[in-house]
Design a protein around this motif. Sequence first.
Motif, PDB file in Angstrom:
ATOM      1  N   MET A  32       0.694  -1.210   0.131  1.00  7.91           N
ATOM      2  CA  MET A  32      -0.044   0.229  -0.017  1.00  7.91           C
ATOM      3  C   MET A  32       1.006   1.345  -0.090  1.00  7.91           C
ATOM      4  O   MET A  32       2.084   1.281   0.726  1.00  7.91           O
ATOM      5  CB  MET A  32      -1.591   0.181   1.344  1.00  7.91           C
ATOM      6  CG  MET A  32      -1.720  -0.703   1.502  1.00  7.91           C
ATOM      7  SD  MET A  32      -3.327  -1.353  -0.078  1.00  7.91           S
ATOM      8  CE  MET A  32      -4.118  -0.110   0.509  1.00  7.91           C
ATOM      9  N   TYR A  68       2.963  11.696   1.072  1.00  7.60           N
ATOM     10  CA  TYR A  68       3.822  11.847  -0.374  1.00  7.60           C
ATOM     11  C   TYR A  68       4.359  13.642  -0.613  1.00  7.60           C
ATOM     12  O   TYR A  68       5.131  14.181  -0.593  1.00  7.60           O
ATOM     13  CB  TYR A  68       3.329  11.362  -1.548  1.00  7.60           C
ATOM     14  CG  TYR A  68       3.731   9.624  -1.723  1.00  7.60           C
ATOM     15  CD1 TYR A  68       4.861   9.524  -2.309  1.00  7.60           C
ATOM     16  CD2 TYR A  68       2.941   9.078  -1.218  1.00  7.60           C
ATOM     17  CE1 TYR A  68       5.348   8.117  -2.481  1.00  7.60           C
ATOM     18  CE2 TYR A  68       3.703   7.582  -1.404  1.00  7.60           C
ATOM     19  CZ  TYR A  68       4.610   6.548  -2.091  1.00  7.60           C
ATOM     20  OH  TYR A  68       4.978   6.085  -2.093  1.00  7.60           O
ATOM     21  N   ARG A  71       6.703  13.890   2.186  1.00  9.86           N
ATOM     22  CA  ARG A  71       8.007  13.030   1.492  1.00  9.86           C
ATOM     23  C   ARG A  71       8.787  13.896   0.661  1.00  9.86           C
ATOM     24  O   ARG A  71      10.487  14.081   0.582  1.00  9.86           O
ATOM     25  CB  ARG A  71       7.681  11.843   0.720  1.00  9.86           C
ATOM     26  CG  ARG A  71       7.089  10.830   2.152  1.00  9.86           C
ATOM     27  CD  ARG A  71       7.364   9.327   0.929  1.00  9.86           C
ATOM     28  NE  ARG A  71       6.428   8.549   2.176  1.00  9.86           N
ATOM     29  CZ  ARG A  71       6.072   7.909   1.672  1.00  9.86           C
ATOM     30  NH1 ARG A  71       6.657   6.384   1.100  1.00  9.86           N
ATOM     31  NH2 ARG A  71       5.585   6.729   2.546  1.00  9.86           N
ATOM     32  N   ALA A  78      10.098   6.924  11.090  1.00  9.54           N
ATOM     33  CA  ALA A  78      11.510   7.043  11.723  1.00  9.54           C
ATOM     34  C   ALA A  78      12.141   8.091  12.267  1.00  9.54           C
ATOM     35  O   ALA A  78      12.705   8.412  12.903  1.00  9.54           O
ATOM     36  CB  ALA A  78      11.866   5.999  11.731  1.00  9.54           C
ATOM     37  N   ASP A 125       0.396  -3.888   5.637  1.00  9.66           N
ATOM     38  CA  ASP A 125       0.471  -2.734   4.506  1.00  9.66           C
ATOM     39  C   ASP A 125       0.977  -3.661   3.171  1.00  9.66           C
ATOM     40  O   ASP A 125       0.886  -3.738   2.389  1.00  9.66           O
ATOM     41  CB  ASP A 125       0.584  -1.934   3.884  1.00  9.66           C
ATOM     42  CG  ASP A 125       2.296  -1.587   4.141  1.00  9.66           C
ATOM     43  OD1 ASP A 125       2.640  -2.295   5.018  1.00  9.66           O
ATOM     44  OD2 ASP A 125       1.730  -0.438   2.785  1.00  9.66           O
TER      45      ASP A 125
HETATM   46  P1  TTP Z   1       5.541   0.871   3.733  1.00  8.50           P
HETATM   47  O1  TTP Z   1       5.195   0.190   3.614  1.00  8.50           O
HETATM   48  O2  TTP Z   1       7.286   0.380   4.453  1.00  8.50           O
HETATM   49  O3  TTP Z   1       5.612   2.370   4.210  1.00  8.50           O
HETATM   50  P2  TTP Z   1       4.206   3.304   3.805  1.00  8.50           P
HETATM   51  O4  TTP Z   1       3.052   2.169   3.350  1.00  8.50           O
HETATM   52  O5  TTP Z   1       4.036   4.627   4.402  1.00  8.50           O
HETATM   53  O6  TTP Z   1       4.494   3.927   2.784  1.00  8.50           O
HETATM   54  P3  TTP Z   1       5.516   3.058   0.665  1.00  8.50           P
HETATM   55  O7  TTP Z   1       4.162   4.197  -0.039  1.00  8.50           O
HETATM   56  O8  TTP Z   1       6.705   3.569   0.794  1.00  8.50           O
HETATM   57  O9  TTP Z   1       5.113   2.310   0.914  1.00  8.50           O
HETATM   58  O10 TTP Z   1       5.203   0.906   5.652  1.00  8.50           O
HETATM   59  C1  TTP Z   1       3.563   0.654   6.374  1.00  8.50           C
HETATM   60  C2  TTP Z   1       3.595   1.672   7.130  1.00  8.50           C
HETATM   61  O11 TTP Z   1       3.855   0.586   8.472  1.00  8.50           O
HETATM   62  C3  TTP Z   1       3.253   2.418   6.789  1.00  8.50           C
HETATM   63  O12 TTP Z   1       2.399   3.464   6.851  1.00  8.50           O
HETATM   64  C4  TTP Z   1       3.474   2.995   9.213  1.00  8.50           C
HETATM   65  C5  TTP Z   1       4.330   1.929   9.463  1.00  8.50           C
HETATM   66  N1  TTP Z   1       5.761   2.643   9.533  1.00  8.50           N
HETATM   67  C6  TTP Z   1       5.732   2.600  11.009  1.00  8.50           C
HETATM   68  O13 TTP Z   1       4.992   2.848  12.198  1.00  8.50           O
HETATM   69  N2  TTP Z   1       7.620   2.976  11.370  1.00  8.50           N
HETATM   70  C7  TTP Z   1       7.931   2.358   9.755  1.00  8.50           C
HETATM   71  O14 TTP Z   1       9.707   3.167  10.115  1.00  8.50           O
HETATM   72  C8  TTP Z   1       7.945   2.203   8.844  1.00  8.50           C
HETATM   73  C9  TTP Z   1       8.785   1.983   7.763  1.00  8.50           C
HETATM   74  C10 TTP Z   1       6.593   1.696   8.597  1.00  8.50           C
END
Ligand code: TTP
Length: 376
Positions: A32, A68, A71, A78, A125
Amino acid sequence: MDAGNVNIGPDGPVLGVMTEPEPPRKIIHLDMDAFFASVEQRDNPTLRGQPIAVGGEKMRGVVATASYEARKFGVHSAMPSVTARHRCPGLIFVKPRFDAYKAVSLQIREIFARYTQLIEPLSLDEAYLDVTENLRGHASATAIAEEIRTAIRSETGLTASAGVSYNKFLAKIASDYRKPDGLFVITPRMGPSFVAALPIRKFHGIGPATAAKMESFGIRTGHNLANRSLAWLMHHFGKAGSFYYGIARGIDERPVQADRVRKSIGTETTFPKDLLSAEAAEAALLPLVSKAWTQSEALHLHGRTVTLKVKYADFHQITRSHTGTATFSSATELENLCRALLAPLFPTRKGIRLLGVTLSSLGDQAAEGRQLLFAF
Ligand code: TTP
Ligand code: MG
């Protein structure tokens, strides 16, 4: 016997048992986009198009994820909230709503289950699907990935990115390649040249510290990595060396493992520079505790045991753990326990290369329903 081998008998060639070469697998990795942040923007229209960070008090001042829009300013997971606000003064902080994320997670898993039973979730996700044989009899994994992305969009109002390939390593890299809301396919023909051109820092499974070590040997791309022998890689990187040897050639035999029962929730980081002071180590510990706590909240799996893992510069590793009588009930409690486990390790003459935080003795998963067995 090898495919294509022919036995030569006294009366001339005799066909032996000819085993067909295994057809390539069809693996999809779905992830996701900006997950927590997208759910918040979906549910609160005033947040749409805005730079937002999900985090806050419960997360002990660390960003879990950023939209985004945020970002673009360099805000990422983190990162301490203070730094995030500094980089993006208009940043809107939103408190996490784990129940909402969990609900979407169950929705997408139900969508995956329409196509295959071989689903390996990596987090709320994200999951690998093996669709080599699938419940719809579709020949095209790409078509399945597109159908899944469409279903996710219409049923949850959120976007997902997909990677399609013949193994987990490449599928995971592919899903990142056209993010957000994208799809990318790496075919068996493309695999080796795709990996050859890939910078080492983009290799999933090679963390920043290992990447830095590889770069110190002049290994910057998959091509450079593929030029090193198996023996050389194992000498310098231990057991992981054989994994690196395979992925440098686009080979990754790891199966998609469905239904893993989760025994622990944890996270660890190798630091680009070894940590020597108690202050530096504590600061580095904070985001790890926060991430472990977030995962535990999101999964509704609470632990009773917390384990701190410390790996020193000489690779000597120790663990320190604490088991309570009841499951941990707040990030603060967990943070205090971790601090207490860390403090006696100072002063130290050896630098700390890696810290990890793991929660175990998790609640009764069976009682929480079969769905929760999926977990990370
Ligand atoms: P990710 O899939 O790593 O990140 P994302 O879905 O937010 O973004 P991307 O579009 O790059 O996939 O992580 C999924 C969820 O997990 C994220 O929304 C929040 C949680 N998460 C944390 O709580 N701490 C963290 O360090 C990371 C990497 C994610
Ligand atoms: Mg994601």
